[in-house]
Design a protein around this motif. Structure first.
Motif, mmCIF file in Angstrom:
data_model
loop_
_atom_site.group_PDB
_atom_site.id
_atom_site.type_symbol
_atom_site.label_atom_id
_atom_site.label_comp_id
_atom_site.label_asym_id
_atom_site.label_seq_id
_atom_site.Cartn_x
_atom_site.Cartn_y
_atom_site.Cartn_z
ATOM 1 N N HIS A 13 0.826 -1.209 0.000
ATOM 2 C CA HIS A 13 0.000 0.000 0.000
ATOM 3 C C HIS A 13 0.860 1.258 0.000
ATOM 4 C CE1 HIS A 13 -2.994 -2.942 1.384
ATOM 5 N NE2 HIS A 13 -3.870 -2.133 0.817
ATOM 6 N N ASP A 14 2.036 1.177 0.579
ATOM 7 C CA ASP A 14 2.938 2.324 0.659
ATOM 8 C C ASP A 14 3.854 2.437 -0.559
ATOM 9 O OD1 ASP A 14 4.297 -0.020 1.305
ATOM 10 O OD2 ASP A 14 5.641 0.981 2.717
ATOM 11 N N GLN A 15 3.687 1.544 -1.540
ATOM 12 C CA GLN A 15 4.555 1.557 -2.719
ATOM 13 C C GLN A 15 3.754 1.743 -4.008
ATOM 14 O OE1 GLN A 15 6.325 -2.279 -1.427
ATOM 15 N NE2 GLN A 15 8.280 -1.279 -1.910
ATOM 16 N N LEU A 16 2.602 2.361 -3.924
ATOM 17 C CA LEU A 16 1.748 2.519 -5.095
ATOM 18 C C LEU A 16 2.339 3.471 -6.131
ATOM 19 C CD1 LEU A 16 -1.826 2.555 -3.529
ATOM 20 C CD2 LEU A 16 -0.631 0.672 -4.659
ATOM 21 N N ASP A 17 3.330 4.256 -5.746
ATOM 22 C CA ASP A 17 3.967 5.167 -6.696
ATOM 23 C C ASP A 17 5.194 4.542 -7.362
ATOM 24 O OD1 ASP A 17 5.555 5.122 -4.449
ATOM 25 O OD2 ASP A 17 5.845 7.282 -4.352
ATOM 26 N N LEU A 18 5.422 3.275 -7.131
ATOM 27 C CA LEU A 18 6.544 2.554 -7.728
ATOM 28 C C LEU A 18 6.428 2.617 -9.248
ATOM 29 C CD1 LEU A 18 8.965 0.710 -6.917
ATOM 30 C CD2 LEU A 18 7.406 -1.220 -7.132
ATOM 31 N N GLU A 19 7.493 3.057 -9.916
ATOM 32 C CA GLU A 19 7.464 3.157 -11.375
ATOM 33 C C GLU A 19 8.012 1.886 -12.004
ATOM 34 O OE1 GLU A 19 9.075 6.004 -14.940
ATOM 35 O OE2 GLU A 19 8.692 6.864 -12.973
ATOM 36 N N ILE A 20 7.171 1.244 -12.780
ATOM 37 C CA ILE A 20 7.548 0.005 -13.465
ATOM 38 C C ILE A 20 7.221 0.185 -14.939
ATOM 39 C CG2 ILE A 20 7.076 -2.457 -13.697
ATOM 40 C CD1 ILE A 20 6.402 -2.491 -10.702
ATOM 41 N N THR A 21 8.172 -0.150 -15.803
ATOM 42 C CA THR A 21 7.963 0.030 -17.236
ATOM 43 C C THR A 21 7.983 -1.283 -18.015
ATOM 44 O OG1 THR A 21 10.324 0.387 -17.600
ATOM 45 C CG2 THR A 21 8.971 2.342 -17.197
ATOM 46 N N LYS A 22 8.425 -2.362 -17.357
ATOM 47 C CA LYS A 22 8.524 -3.652 -18.041
ATOM 48 C C LYS A 22 7.874 -4.748 -17.207
ATOM 49 C CE LYS A 22 12.512 -2.443 -20.673
ATOM 50 N NZ LYS A 22 13.542 -2.945 -21.507
ATOM 51 N N ALA A 23 7.333 -5.744 -17.917
ATOM 52 C CA ALA A 23 6.672 -6.849 -17.232
ATOM 53 C C ALA A 23 6.947 -8.154 -17.961
ATOM 54 C CB ALA A 23 5.163 -6.599 -17.155
ATOM 55 N N GLY A 24 6.721 -9.228 -17.253
ATOM 56 C CA GLY A 24 6.830 -10.557 -17.830
ATOM 57 C C GLY A 24 5.789 -11.465 -17.208
ATOM 58 N N CYS A 25 5.486 -12.558 -17.890
ATOM 59 C CA CYS A 25 4.464 -13.499 -17.442
ATOM 60 C C CYS A 25 5.075 -14.885 -17.300
ATOM 61 C CB CYS A 25 3.333 -13.590 -18.448
ATOM 62 S SG CYS A 25 2.616 -12.021 -18.933
#
Length: 113
Positions: A13-25
């Motif tokens: 809840h305290d990391q909702l501003d975390l910037e992520i630009t890449k993902a994997g499945c």
């Protein structure tokens, strides 16, 4: 991501501003080990504590569990201890990836060599 996926937050809840630009499945630890890169978002159906430990070891930034699965308490506790954001969405993996891609989240890798 929380709003895009109508996700439930278990940890972070305290990391909702975390910037992520890449993902994997991945739906197997072997695939996570093979394809993951530090800083990425992991989309998975895995809910056991091993996925959290693996994410921590590889430097994965956050995990979204798909298909409405709910992680057991021990998984949530480990994510909390290791400070890895853990969310869940009711969307299937394909839809989850598509929604994130449409908002600028790109694949961690394009193809395996």
């Amino acid at each position: 991501m929380k709003e895009i996926l109508d996700a439930e937050i278990f940890v972070g809840h305290d990391q909702l501003d975390l910037e992520i630009t890449k993902a994997g499945c991945a739906d197997s630890i072997a695939d996570v080990l093979l394809l993951a890169k530090a800083g990425m978002l992991l989309l998975t159906g895995l809910t056991n504590p091993n996925v959290i430990q693996t994410a921590y070891t590889l430097g994965i930034a956050a995990i979204i569990i798909v298909r409405g699965k709910r992680p057991p308490l021990e998984t949530i506790q480990l994510a909390e201890d290791l400070q890895i954001p853990l969310l869940s969405t009711k969307y299937i993996l394909f839809e989850t990836a598509g929604r994130l891609y449409s908002k600028g989240i790109v694949g961690n890798i394009l193809k395996v060599e």
